[in-house]
Design a protein around this motif. Structure first.
Motif, short mmCIF file in Angstrom:
data_model
loop_
_atom_site.label_atom_id
_atom_site.label_comp_id
_atom_site.label_asym_id
_atom_site.label_seq_id
_atom_site.Cartn_x
_atom_site.Cartn_y
_atom_site.Cartn_z
N UNK A 285 -5.46 10.63 3.47
CA UNK A 285 -5.24 11.48 2.31
C UNK A 285 -4.32 10.87 1.29
N UNK A 286 -4.01 9.57 1.43
CA UNK A 286 -3.05 8.90 0.54
C UNK A 286 -3.78 8.03 -0.47
N UNK A 287 -3.22 7.96 -1.69
CA UNK A 287 -3.85 7.22 -2.76
C UNK A 287 -2.84 6.30 -3.43
N UNK A 288 -3.26 5.08 -3.71
CA UNK A 288 -2.41 4.10 -4.36
C UNK A 288 -3.29 3.02 -4.98
N UNK A 289 -2.66 2.02 -5.58
CA UNK A 289 -3.39 0.94 -6.24
C UNK A 289 -3.04 -0.41 -5.62
N UNK A 290 -3.99 -1.31 -5.68
CA UNK A 290 -3.74 -2.73 -5.41
C UNK A 290 -4.02 -3.49 -6.70
N UNK A 291 -3.24 -4.52 -6.97
CA UNK A 291 -3.39 -5.26 -8.21
C UNK A 291 -2.78 -6.64 -8.03
N UNK A 292 -2.72 -7.39 -9.09
CA UNK A 292 -2.04 -8.68 -9.11
C UNK A 292 -1.01 -8.66 -10.24
N UNK A 300 -0.29 -5.49 -12.81
CA UNK A 300 0.91 -5.24 -12.01
C UNK A 300 1.08 -3.74 -11.75
N UNK A 301 -0.02 -3.05 -11.49
CA UNK A 301 0.01 -1.60 -11.27
C UNK A 301 0.15 -1.23 -9.81
N UNK A 302 0.21 -2.23 -8.93
CA UNK A 302 0.35 -1.96 -7.51
C UNK A 302 0.61 -3.25 -6.75
N UNK A 303 0.91 -3.15 -5.46
CA UNK A 303 1.14 -4.35 -4.67
C UNK A 303 -0.09 -5.24 -4.62
N UNK A 304 0.14 -6.54 -4.42
CA UNK A 304 -0.97 -7.48 -4.25
C UNK A 304 -1.48 -7.39 -2.82
N UNK A 305 -2.65 -7.96 -2.52
CA UNK A 305 -3.14 -7.94 -1.13
C UNK A 305 -2.15 -8.52 -0.13
N UNK A 306 -1.50 -9.64 -0.48
CA UNK A 306 -0.52 -10.19 0.44
C UNK A 306 0.73 -9.33 0.53
#
Length: 412
Positions: A285-292, A300-306
């Protein structure tokens, strides 16, 4: 409930890129809301941030953005007017509709309140509208221009001092403001309306709330903000407004949850279409972003995959140590874990075996630093390091994992 705030961008009515923030609850999602800020303000006004934060904590995702030419958005403010603000709101609603879910709630502060009243009828998914310190007449904003208003009408434009900043105002802005009929929009709204206003508001008088309330049809509600000022600079006033809106919405949002926003059993990652790398993530039920980072072309809107791998290792380490401490009845202070990731030459890896160091390539190395509030004895430090190595994510990263990939067939 906690929440996370993500930076977004979308195209406004004129094609200019508008800067936005999406405050997402880390839990069950009741609805999406669209927030319109006050005249010459921005999405980052302290009062707007606090209202949005309070709503997000109560399960309502809030998109707040800078109108064209304001804050971090592109475009020329001098070419905008109230009608263009309304058009930007429609663009924001379209963005939510295409990438998340259309807004079920509109919230507007000051002139932004007038804007949401004007646009509510054009967004069919809207189920409720709330205003904070809104004027009943868009022309009310012209009082802020003082003696410059006459110059604007004579010469076609003038620089106006508004809250210590200079803005170029053109005659078309004045004419557009005078042409608006907000009370007509209110009378035809046919949606639940909540009016919040401070009796001592020195910028937009309380009589405006009376006019809006009188023009509106039921269901309609009014809540006094008591001693609050127009910009809700007191954090308690802003938080109160957010809580009131959230509670009031319960009657109009309780029937269902936006489609596709319920918890899922796995992790879903999908491109948002914004920027080059931004992906929306749903985990349960959690929502967030991944970005570079911006340095490599991301938003830079969220953590990178690493970064997410480092997060997993750090969180698993902390949880594993807490379980160990509870099991052994150790009085262990608050645990902190710093994790960094780098690719290094195999020959430089001190932790590697001789065969691993003999390779010519690079390897991934995660460096983990564990801290305990209050410190620990030398003997316990060694045990903590030993237990940390037993965390499941640590073992997964050091083992050879297998990944099975399936590509779904296209739909026709």
């Amino acid at each position: 409930m906690s929440f996370n705030s993500q930076r977004l961008q979308f195209s406004g009515h004129s094609g200019a890129t508008l800067a936005a923030r999406l405050d997402l609850p880390n839990g069950p999602l009741r609805a999406y809301a669209l927030f319109a800020h006050c005249f010459t303000c921005s999405k980052d006004l302290a009062g707007a941030r606090r209202v949005a934060a309070e709503l997000a904590r109560e399960g309502i995702a809030v998109l707040r953005f800078d109108f064209t030419g304001l804050g971090s958005s592109e475009g020329e403010f001098g070419s905008t007017n109230f009608s263009s603000n309304v058009a930007d709101l429609l663009s924001a609603a379209d963005y939510l509709r295409h990438h998340y879910q259309a807004p079920a709630v509109l919230i507007g502060h000051s002139l932004g309140g007038a804007a949401v009243l004007a646009v509510a009828g054009d967004i069919p998914e809207v189920r409720a509208v709330a205003t904070i310190g809104a004027p009943a007449d868009v022309g009310h904003v012209l009082k802020n221009f003082g003696a410059s208003l006459e110059e604007i009408e004579k010469t076609g434009s003038a620089e106006v001092d508004l809250a210590g900043r200079r803005f170029l105002i053109r005659k078309q802005f004045v004419e557009d403001a005078r042409a608006q009929r907000i009370k007509d929009s209110v009378a035809s709204l046919r949606k639940p309306l909540l009016i919040l206003h401070a009796p001592l508001d020195q910028t937009v008088g309380i009589e405006n709330a009376t006019e809006i309330f009188s023009a509106a049809r039921h269901p309609k509600s009014f809540v006094s903000l008591d001693s609050a000022d127009h910009l809700l600079t007191d954090p308690e006033d802003a938080a109160f407004a957010g809580r009131i809106i959230s509670s009031w919405l319960t009657r109009y949002l309780a029937a269902d949850t936006p489609q596709g926003t319920g918890p899922i059993e796995h992790v879903r990652v999908m491109e948002t279409g914004e920027g080059k790398f931004q992906n929306a993530i749903q985990a349960g039920g959690h929502r967030l972003f991944a970005d570079e980072p911006e340095s490599v072309g991301g938003l830079d809107s969220g953590p990178s995959p690493y970064d997410f791998l480092s997060i997993a290792l750090g969180a698993c380490t902390s949880m594993t140590l807490r379980l160990y401490a509870d099991h052994k009845q150790l009085s262990l202070g608050r645990i902190g874990v710093d994790v960094s990731h780098a690719k290094i030459h195999a020959k430089d890896c001190e932790e590697c075996t001789e065969p691993e160091r003999s390779g010519s390539g690079r390897i991934d190395r995660f460096e983990r630093v564990i801290s305990i509030d209050g410190g620990v004895s030398e003997e316990l430090r060694g045990k903590i390091a030993e237990i940390a190595d037993k965390c499941p994510v640590h073992r997964t990263l050091e083992a050879v994992a297998k990944i099975r990939t399936t590509v779904k067939p296209g739909s026709h």
